[in-house]
Write an enzyme that holds these catalytic residues in place. Structure first.
Site, short mmCIF file in Angstrom:
data_model
loop_
_atom_site.label_atom_id
_atom_site.label_comp_id
_atom_site.label_asym_id
_atom_site.label_seq_id
_atom_site.Cartn_x
_atom_site.Cartn_y
_atom_site.Cartn_z
N HIS A 94 0.91 -1.20 -0.19
CA HIS A 94 0.18 0.14 -0.01
C HIS A 94 0.53 1.00 -0.19
CE1 HIS A 94 -2.62 -3.27 1.33
NE2 HIS A 94 -1.91 -3.03 2.54
N CYS A 95 1.98 1.14 -0.15
CA CYS A 95 3.01 2.27 -0.64
C CYS A 95 3.87 2.37 0.53
CB CYS A 95 2.98 3.30 -1.10
SG CYS A 95 2.55 3.12 -2.81
N ALA A 96 3.11 2.05 1.64
CA ALA A 96 3.89 2.06 3.09
C ALA A 96 4.87 0.82 3.42
CB ALA A 96 2.74 1.42 4.45
#
Ligand SMILES: Cc1ncc(COP(=O)(O)O)c(C=O)c1O
Length: 482
Positions: free
Chosen positions: A418-420
C-alpha cells in the site's frame, strides 16, 4: 407499566440515535457501483464518484473554456466557478482564506510542492524528521531532497525516521521528540496511516515541532509541520485553523471526486515567502515579465502555473458540497450546485456522521476478522483510534491469494504494501505485504460483515486443503517408506 416505560425510553433513545445515522440506502442511489453488484471495499485507494459529479463534466462542457484567459461569457462563467471552488475548499477545511489553497494533481504533488518551495531554505546541518508510518509520498520526496538534490549543492541535510509501536500501531512520540532538535527545519507526518489505520495525535506532534528551537527565516523559533491528510480528511472532521499546522495535504479521489485533484493548504506567510514550485503562465503578475525581472501573481495564483485542471477543480469542490448533502440529507440537494452557505459546524456535523458510520463498519469487520485463527490485524485495537481500513495477514496465507479469492467472491480489497513500504519492512513482513479492506460511508454493515466472513471462509478452506494435502502426503510417505 415499568416495562412499557423502559421500552418507550429505549425507543426514544433509539430514535435519537437514528437521527444521527446515515441513510445508506438513499446514499447508494447516487452511485453506479451498486448496480454492478460490486462490494467496494478498497476505498483507501480511491472512492467511487457519485453520478452527479460524472454528469457535471457534460453539463460544464456546454461552457467549456479556459480560465483567466478570455473575455467571453463562457470564460467568465468558468473562471467564476473555478475561483469559487477555492472558496468552497477553504471553507470545508476551515482555512482562513483562499490564499492558503494550492491546487495540485494529488497529495504526492502537494508534498512535492512543499519540498521544492523550501528547497533553497535548507542550511547545511539541518534535518528533516518523518516517520516509519509514512506513505512513500511523504518519505521519498524528503529522501530525494536529502540524498540526491541538496548534496549536489554541497548541503548536508539528514532525514530522520521516528518509530512506531509494532503492537499498538501508535507513533512513538518519545522517539519522535528525541529526533527533533534545533536543526529540524520541518517535521513531515502522516495524519492517519494508510496501512495501520492509526490516527496520529497531531496536537502532540505540533507541540514537539513548536519547541524545537529551529530558527526559521522569518525569525520564528520552531520547526514547520507538514501533515499528510490523505487518509484522515476523507472520513474525519479536520479543521486547518484548529490543527494550526503549516501544511496540510490531501487528494479528492479519496473523497468522492474523480481522479486528478489534490490540495495543499498552507499558512499564507509560507506561500508568500517561499519560491514557487512551478514557473510559467498565470503565476506571474499581469504584464510583469521583463528580461531582468519577473513579478509573481498574488496568492493563490502564484502556485497555479499553466492551465490548471479546471473541470477537475470545479467538480472536486462540488464533491465537498455533495458530501455534505449525502451525509446530512441524501434526498435533498441543499448544498450541491447551489450557492447556499455552509459553515464549519455544518461540515463537522456531516463528517461526524460519516466517521460514526465508518467506525461501526470497521468495528463489525474487526470483530469477525479477529476470530480467525492465525490472523494479525495491524494497528490500534480501539476503533476510535483508527480510520476505516483494516490491514491484516494470516499465518500460512499469502495476502495476494486472499485478495484474489476475495475478488472471486465479489469483494474488492488490496494486497501489497500500500506504498507503506517502510512500515511493512519495519514489521519485518516477508513478503512486505498485507491484505487491506477499507470502508467508506456508502458501505453497508452487511457488506462489512460479508467481506470479513469471506476472509474467514477463504482461510478455513485453505486450512482444509492444507490439512488434506498433509494427510495425503503422509499416506504417500508412509506408503513409500513401507
Ligand atoms: C497516506 C497517504 N498519503 C499519500 C497518498 C498518495 O496520494 P495520491 O496518490 O493521491 O498522491 C496516499 C494514497 O494512497 C495515502 O494513503
Amino acid at each position: 407499566m415499568i416495562n412499557q416505560l423502559i421500552s418507550s425510553a429505549e425507543n426514544k433513545i433509539k430514535l435519537a440515535e437514528n437521527k444521527n445515522l446515515l441513510d445508506v440506502s438513499a446514499i447508494r442511489r447516487h452511485f453506479l457501483f451498486p448496480e454492478r453488484g460490486r462490494i467496494v471495499t478498497n476505498n483507501a485507494a480511491s472512492t467511487q464518484p457519485p453520478k452527479e459529479l460524472l454528469n457535471l463534466y457534460t453539463d460544464l462542457s456546454k461552457d467549456y473554456e479556459n480560465v483567466h484567459r478570455g473575455q467571453s461569457n463562457a470564460s467568465r462563467y468558468i473562471t467564476n466557478l473555478f475561483e469559487e471552488s477555492y472558496n468552497i475548499i477553504t471553507k470545508f477545511i476551515n482555512a482562513p482564506d483562499r490564499r492558503n489553497i494550492v491546487i495540485t494533481r494529488n497529495t504526492t504533488e502537494a508534498i512535492n510542492t512543499v519540498m521544492y518551495s523550501l528547497l533553497t531554505q535548507f542550511r547545511d546541518g539541518d534535518n528533516i524528521v518523518t516517520t516509519f508510518m509514512e506513505h512513500n509520498s511523504n518519505y521519498v520526496p524528503w529522501y530525494g531532497l536529502c540524498k540526491e538534490i541538496l548534496p549536489k549543492f554541497g548541503i548536508k541535510v539528514e532525514c530522520r525516521l521516528a518509530r512506531f509501536q509494532p503492537q499498538t500501531g501508535e507513533l512513538d512520540l518519545t522517539h519522535l521528540k528525541s529526533l527533533v532538535d534545533s536543526r529540524t527545519k520541518i517535521i513531515c507526518c502522516i495524519g492517519a496511516s494508510n496501512f495501520l489505520g492509526t490516527k496520529i495525535h497531531l496536537h502532540l506532534v505540533k507541540e514537539i515541532a513548536d519547541y524545537s528551537g529551529y530558527l526559521q527565516p522569518n525569525g520564528e523559533c520552531r520547526s514547520l509541520l507538514l501533515v499528510d491528510g490523505a487518509q484522515l480528511i476523507p472520513g474525519t472532521f479536520t479543521d486547518f485553523h484548529t490543527l494550526n499546522v503549516d501544511y496540510l495535504c490531501f487528494s479528492f479521489h479519496k473523497m468522492l471526486a474523480p481522479f486528478g485533484i489534490g490540495v495543499l493548504c498552507a499558512k499564507q506567510h509560507l506561500l508568500e515567502t517561499s519560491l514557487p514550485f512551478l514557473y510559467g503562465g498565470d503565476m506571474i503578475a499581469e504584464g510583469d515579465v521583463s528580461p531582468d525581472y519577473v513579478g509573481y501573481n498574488s496568492l493563490p495564483w502564484k502556485y497555479a502555473a499553466g492551465t490548471p485542471n479546471i473541470l477537475g477543480t470545479i467538480i472536486s469542490a462540488q464533491a465537498l458540497r455533495l458530501l455534505l448533502d449525502l451525509a446530512l440529507n441524501p434526498d435533498e440537494q441543499k448544498y450541491f450546485l447551489t450557492t447556499n452557505e455552509f459553515n464549519i459546524q455544518t461540515v463537522e456535523g456531516a463528517m461526524n456522521r460519516i466517521s460514526s458510520h465508518i467506525k461501526m463498519l470497521t468495528e463489525k469487520a474487526m470483530y469477525i476478522l479477529s476470530r480467525i485463527k492465525g490472523i494479525t490485524i495491524y494497528g490500534p485495537k480501539n476503533v476510535n483510534r483508527r480510520t476505516g481500513l483494516i490491514s491484516f495477514n494470516v499465518a500460512g496465507c499469502n495476502p495476494f491469494e486472499i485478495a484474489e479469492e476475495l475478488n472471486k467472491a465479489g469483494v474488492e480489497s488490496r494486497a501489497g504494501c500500500h506504498c507503506a513500504t517502510l512500515a511493512h519492512k519495519y514489521l519485518k513482513l516477508d513478503p512486505p505485504a498485507s491484505c487491506r479492506l477499507s470502508f467508506y460511508f456508502y458501505n453497508t454493515i452487511d457488506e462489512a460483515e460479508f467481506a470479513a466472513e469471506t476472509v474467514n471462509k477463504i482461510v478455513n478452506s485453505k486450512n482444509r486443503i492444507d490439512i488434506s494435502l498433509n494427510t495425503n502426503e503422509n499416506t504417500l510417505n508412509n506408503g513409500l517408506t513401507k
